[in-house]
Design a protein around this motif. Sequence first.
Motif, PDB file in Angstrom:
ATOM      1  N   ALA A 231      29.627  49.995 -32.911  1.00  0.00           N
ATOM      2  CA  ALA A 231      28.518  49.793 -33.846  1.00  0.00           C
ATOM      3  C   ALA A 231      28.992  49.935 -35.283  1.00  0.00           C
ATOM      4  CB  ALA A 231      27.398  50.796 -33.555  1.00  0.00           C
ATOM      5  N   LEU A 232      29.853  50.889 -35.535  1.00  0.00           N
ATOM      6  CA  LEU A 232      30.378  51.087 -36.886  1.00  0.00           C
ATOM      7  C   LEU A 232      31.308  49.943 -37.285  1.00  0.00           C
ATOM      8  CD1 LEU A 232      31.003  54.939 -36.746  1.00  0.00           C
ATOM      9  CD2 LEU A 232      29.269  53.750 -38.092  1.00  0.00           C
ATOM     10  N   TRP A 233      32.077  49.422 -36.334  1.00  0.00           N
ATOM     11  CA  TRP A 233      32.876  48.228 -36.638  1.00  0.00           C
ATOM     12  C   TRP A 233      31.968  47.105 -37.127  1.00  0.00           C
ATOM     13  CZ3 TRP A 233      36.679  47.090 -31.970  1.00  0.00           C
ATOM     14  CH2 TRP A 233      37.653  48.109 -31.897  1.00  0.00           C
ATOM     15  N   GLN A 234      30.892  46.864 -36.389  1.00  0.00           N
ATOM     16  CA  GLN A 234      29.998  45.753 -36.709  1.00  0.00           C
ATOM     17  C   GLN A 234      29.310  45.977 -38.051  1.00  0.00           C
ATOM     18  OE1 GLN A 234      31.707  44.312 -33.976  1.00  0.00           O
ATOM     19  NE2 GLN A 234      29.966  42.945 -34.254  1.00  0.00           N
ATOM     20  N   CYS A 235      28.979  47.210 -38.355  1.00  0.00           N
ATOM     21  CA  CYS A 235      28.306  47.504 -39.621  1.00  0.00           C
ATOM     22  C   CYS A 235      29.183  47.171 -40.822  1.00  0.00           C
ATOM     23  CB  CYS A 235      27.906  48.983 -39.682  1.00  0.00           C
ATOM     24  SG  CYS A 235      26.523  49.433 -38.612  1.00  0.00           S
ATOM     25  N   HIS A 236      30.489  47.363 -40.676  1.00  0.00           N
ATOM     26  CA  HIS A 236      31.389  47.189 -41.816  1.00  0.00           C
ATOM     27  C   HIS A 236      32.210  45.905 -41.752  1.00  0.00           C
ATOM     28  CE1 HIS A 236      30.670  50.966 -43.931  1.00  0.00           C
ATOM     29  NE2 HIS A 236      30.533  51.522 -42.744  1.00  0.00           N
ATOM     30  N   GLY A 237      31.901  45.034 -40.787  1.00  0.00           N
ATOM     31  CA  GLY A 237      32.586  43.752 -40.734  1.00  0.00           C
ATOM     32  C   GLY A 237      34.028  43.845 -40.312  1.00  0.00           C
ATOM     33  N   PHE A 317      25.255  52.053 -22.614  1.00  0.00           N
ATOM     34  CA  PHE A 317      26.039  51.490 -23.724  1.00  0.00           C
ATOM     35  C   PHE A 317      25.143  50.756 -24.717  1.00  0.00           C
ATOM     36  CE2 PHE A 317      28.154  47.995 -25.824  1.00  0.00           C
ATOM     37  CZ  PHE A 317      29.286  48.599 -26.354  1.00  0.00           C
ATOM     38  N   GLU A 318      24.351  49.813 -24.238  1.00  0.00           N
ATOM     39  CA  GLU A 318      23.597  48.953 -25.158  1.00  0.00           C
ATOM     40  C   GLU A 318      22.606  49.734 -26.019  1.00  0.00           C
ATOM     41  OE1 GLU A 318      20.992  44.821 -25.245  1.00  0.00           O
ATOM     42  OE2 GLU A 318      21.575  45.697 -23.336  1.00  0.00           O
ATOM     43  N   PRO A 319      21.753  50.590 -25.448  1.00  0.00           N
ATOM     44  CA  PRO A 319      20.826  51.323 -26.327  1.00  0.00           C
ATOM     45  C   PRO A 319      21.540  52.248 -27.315  1.00  0.00           C
ATOM     46  CG  PRO A 319      20.674  52.126 -24.066  1.00  0.00           C
ATOM     47  CD  PRO A 319      21.484  50.873 -24.024  1.00  0.00           C
ATOM     48  N   THR A 320      22.655  52.825 -26.897  1.00  0.00           N
ATOM     49  CA  THR A 320      23.417  53.686 -27.810  1.00  0.00           C
ATOM     50  C   THR A 320      24.005  52.867 -28.945  1.00  0.00           C
ATOM     51  OG1 THR A 320      23.986  55.169 -25.985  1.00  0.00           O
ATOM     52  CG2 THR A 320      25.330  55.335 -27.978  1.00  0.00           C
ATOM     53  N   TYR A 321      24.563  51.709 -28.606  1.00  0.00           N
ATOM     54  CA  TYR A 321      25.125  50.817 -29.617  1.00  0.00           C
ATOM     55  C   TYR A 321      24.043  50.364 -30.603  1.00  0.00           C
ATOM     56  CZ  TYR A 321      26.405  46.388 -31.711  1.00  0.00           C
ATOM     57  OH  TYR A 321      26.592  45.378 -32.606  1.00  0.00           O
ATOM     58  N   LEU A 322      22.917  49.894 -30.083  1.00  0.00           N
ATOM     59  CA  LEU A 322      21.863  49.365 -30.946  1.00  0.00           C
ATOM     60  C   LEU A 322      21.272  50.442 -31.847  1.00  0.00           C
ATOM     61  CD1 LEU A 322      20.018  46.944 -28.489  1.00  0.00           C
ATOM     62  CD2 LEU A 322      21.441  46.322 -30.456  1.00  0.00           C
ATOM     63  N   ALA A 323      21.086  51.628 -31.302  1.00  0.00           N
ATOM     64  CA  ALA A 323      20.527  52.718 -32.112  1.00  0.00           C
ATOM     65  C   ALA A 323      21.458  53.049 -33.275  1.00  0.00           C
ATOM     66  CB  ALA A 323      20.293  53.949 -31.244  1.00  0.00           C
ATOM     67  N   GLN A 324      22.763  53.130 -32.994  1.00  0.00           N
ATOM     68  CA  GLN A 324      23.732  53.429 -34.054  1.00  0.00           C
ATOM     69  C   GLN A 324      23.806  52.299 -35.070  1.00  0.00           C
ATOM     70  OE1 GLN A 324      25.305  56.158 -34.706  1.00  0.00           O
ATOM     71  NE2 GLN A 324      27.412  55.847 -35.368  1.00  0.00           N
ATOM     72  N   TYR A 325      23.871  51.070 -34.576  1.00  0.00           N
ATOM     73  CA  TYR A 325      23.998  49.917 -35.472  1.00  0.00           C
ATOM     74  C   TYR A 325      22.787  49.797 -36.397  1.00  0.00           C
ATOM     75  CZ  TYR A 325      24.260  45.083 -37.080  1.00  0.00           C
ATOM     76  OH  TYR A 325      24.286  43.955 -37.866  1.00  0.00           O
ATOM     77  N   ASN A 326      21.594  49.821 -35.812  1.00  0.00           N
ATOM     78  CA  ASN A 326      20.388  49.663 -36.625  1.00  0.00           C
ATOM     79  C   ASN A 326      20.226  50.799 -37.621  1.00  0.00           C
ATOM     80  OD1 ASN A 326      19.427  47.216 -35.514  1.00  0.00           O
ATOM     81  ND2 ASN A 326      18.598  48.292 -33.741  1.00  0.00           N
ATOM     82  N   SER A 327      20.546  52.009 -37.204  1.00  0.00           N
ATOM     83  CA  SER A 327      20.410  53.161 -38.084  1.00  0.00           C
ATOM     84  C   SER A 327      21.318  53.018 -39.312  1.00  0.00           C
ATOM     85  CB  SER A 327      20.752  54.443 -37.323  1.00  0.00           C
ATOM     86  OG  SER A 327      20.782  55.561 -38.197  1.00  0.00           O
ATOM     87  N   ILE A 328      22.581  52.674 -39.084  1.00  0.00           N
ATOM     88  CA  ILE A 328      23.532  52.582 -40.189  1.00  0.00           C
ATOM     89  C   ILE A 328      23.231  51.381 -41.080  1.00  0.00           C
ATOM     90  CG2 ILE A 328      25.954  52.286 -40.806  1.00  0.00           C
ATOM     91  CD1 ILE A 328      25.299  55.036 -39.698  1.00  0.00           C
ATOM     92  N   MET A 329      22.960  50.229 -40.482  1.00  0.00           N
ATOM     93  CA  MET A 329      22.727  49.029 -41.283  1.00  0.00           C
ATOM     94  C   MET A 329      21.481  49.168 -42.153  1.00  0.00           C
ATOM     95  SD  MET A 329      25.111  46.776 -40.989  1.00  0.00           S
ATOM     96  CE  MET A 329      24.481  45.130 -41.302  1.00  0.00           C
ATOM     97  N   LEU A 330      20.413  49.709 -41.596  1.00  0.00           N
ATOM     98  CA  LEU A 330      19.195  49.869 -42.376  1.00  0.00           C
ATOM     99  C   LEU A 330      19.367  50.924 -43.462  1.00  0.00           C
ATOM    100  CD1 LEU A 330      16.655  49.597 -39.430  1.00  0.00           C
ATOM    101  CD2 LEU A 330      16.906  47.970 -41.319  1.00  0.00           C
ATOM    102  N   LEU A 331      20.093  51.976 -43.144  1.00  0.00           N
ATOM    103  CA  LEU A 331      20.342  53.008 -44.149  1.00  0.00           C
ATOM    104  C   LEU A 331      21.176  52.447 -45.296  1.00  0.00           C
ATOM    105  CD1 LEU A 331      19.860  55.964 -44.848  1.00  0.00           C
ATOM    106  CD2 LEU A 331      21.967  56.531 -43.622  1.00  0.00           C
ATOM    107  N   ARG A 332      22.119  51.568 -45.007  1.00  0.00           N
ATOM    108  CA  ARG A 332      22.932  50.944 -46.056  1.00  0.00           C
ATOM    109  C   ARG A 332      22.078  50.133 -47.019  1.00  0.00           C
ATOM    110  NH1 ARG A 332      28.001  47.641 -44.016  1.00  0.00           N
ATOM    111  NH2 ARG A 332      28.454  47.743 -46.254  1.00  0.00           N
ATOM    112  N   MET A 333      20.909  49.703 -46.571  1.00  0.00           N
ATOM    113  CA  MET A 333      20.012  48.929 -47.418  1.00  0.00           C
ATOM    114  C   MET A 333      18.842  49.758 -47.943  1.00  0.00           C
ATOM    115  SD  MET A 333      19.950  45.319 -45.320  1.00  0.00           S
ATOM    116  CE  MET A 333      19.197  44.413 -46.671  1.00  0.00           C
ATOM    117  N   GLY A 334      18.813  51.048 -47.608  1.00  0.00           N
ATOM    118  CA  GLY A 334      17.719  51.903 -48.047  1.00  0.00           C
ATOM    119  C   GLY A 334      16.430  51.630 -47.313  1.00  0.00           C
TER     120      GLY A 334
END
Length: 474
Positions: A231-237, A317-334
Amino acid sequence: MILHHQYAEQLSSLGSYVVPSPLDNMQVELFNHELAQQIGFPIDDISPDQLLAMLHSPSTPFTFKAFAQKYGGHQFGHWNPELGDGRGLLLGELKNQQGYYTDLHLKGAGPTPYSRHADGRAVLRSTIREYIGGEALHALGIPSSRSLCLFSSNTQVLRETAEPGAMMIRTAPSHIRFGHFEYYFYAQQHDKLEQLMDYTIANHFSECANADNPYAELLRQITLRTARMIALWQCHGFVHGVMNTDNMSIHGITFDYGPYAFMDYYDSNAVFNHTDQGGRYAFDQQPGIALWNLNALAHAFSSHCSIDELKDILSQFEPTYLAQYNSIMLLRMGLESTSEHKSCLTTWLDMLASEQRDYTYSFRQLALCDGINLCDSLRDNFIDRRRFDKWWNHYSALRQRSANQSTDLTRLNPVVIPRTHLLQDAIESAELDDFSKTTTLLEATSTPYDKKWDNHDLSKPPATTSAVSLSCSS
């Protein structure tokens, strides 16, 4: 200094003792003093030059039990049992004041029984890329192996062309890969497989020991850690480039840097490994491949877990990945985790993709705005201003109502990443014995959120959007 040899001593039948083979005229070019302090390396007693000298003797704590590990792996989806440490040696484990152990692993150490007729060497190009890549990901909060030091040499190593040889000492909680478990499972060496599992639980996942089924809990922890890392890989490209199971760490850390790259312009199908013609390891395929790899690993646990246990673990795997990804990506945008805010994020990514805007630069420009006052530099980044203005008005309204409104987004969106063209520029200078660009890029990528880099050349996207093609060879 006490260097432990737990893996080599307790699992001696799972590899081979090998004495490192130094290169010609080796020099210490980089040494990670911060990391040395964290892992308990006695820099006051052993200087980097003394460490280098100790690698030249077969009877020092760093060499007398150097160990090449045996493993296999699924490479591009195909099982290959003929793998192992073909150019790397586990020198031992270092224990810090908090009681945590860290592997010291020498990469480029020469031939081993698992080299498959190769030279067992690494080149300066790949060691610089791995050193900087690991530090960059660590600074971004992405779990990764890290490098303690890098040695240059006068030895020429033949790859596509002759290149300067190099060595590095890589650190990680351990160097146990998915492929370790797979190898002993497919080789039907079940006693060694269980020995490996018990060692892993005792030394690295002690929290699993008291579970109803410690082996199932071990697989669960590996699955959850892997999901969060991806999830963190995907957040940072970040694109790893070669997610074979022998390149997957059980600790959920980024491991075995090869043809990795951070995306410049946003492309969900980005592929940087020139041997990956089918796009198996493309950016948008990484979550699915991680789950595929975990499924391959789960086969090795099938003698210790029921089918229902394995299905339940992999389903997390999938719910853990999605929760982490959405949390970080949305936080990066406030923003917050609501459907409307997620839709705003999706539209933002669609705009980046359709206009081939630079991923990191665009997020940084967004961070420099406060969500209310639009920065010209952000708006000017887009061609379709009408679409952008519509999106901005919606985003600004959401941001003003968000609980994250006051968050300083510059602390979440980096200004500097190890872009491929920056790495190549540093490598070309280093090959001419000038490491100044390497050290500057290392400093910048180790402090990626610092505003002092915003107007620096290292913050700028490449002048061209041409596709990057990288080699696996190192």
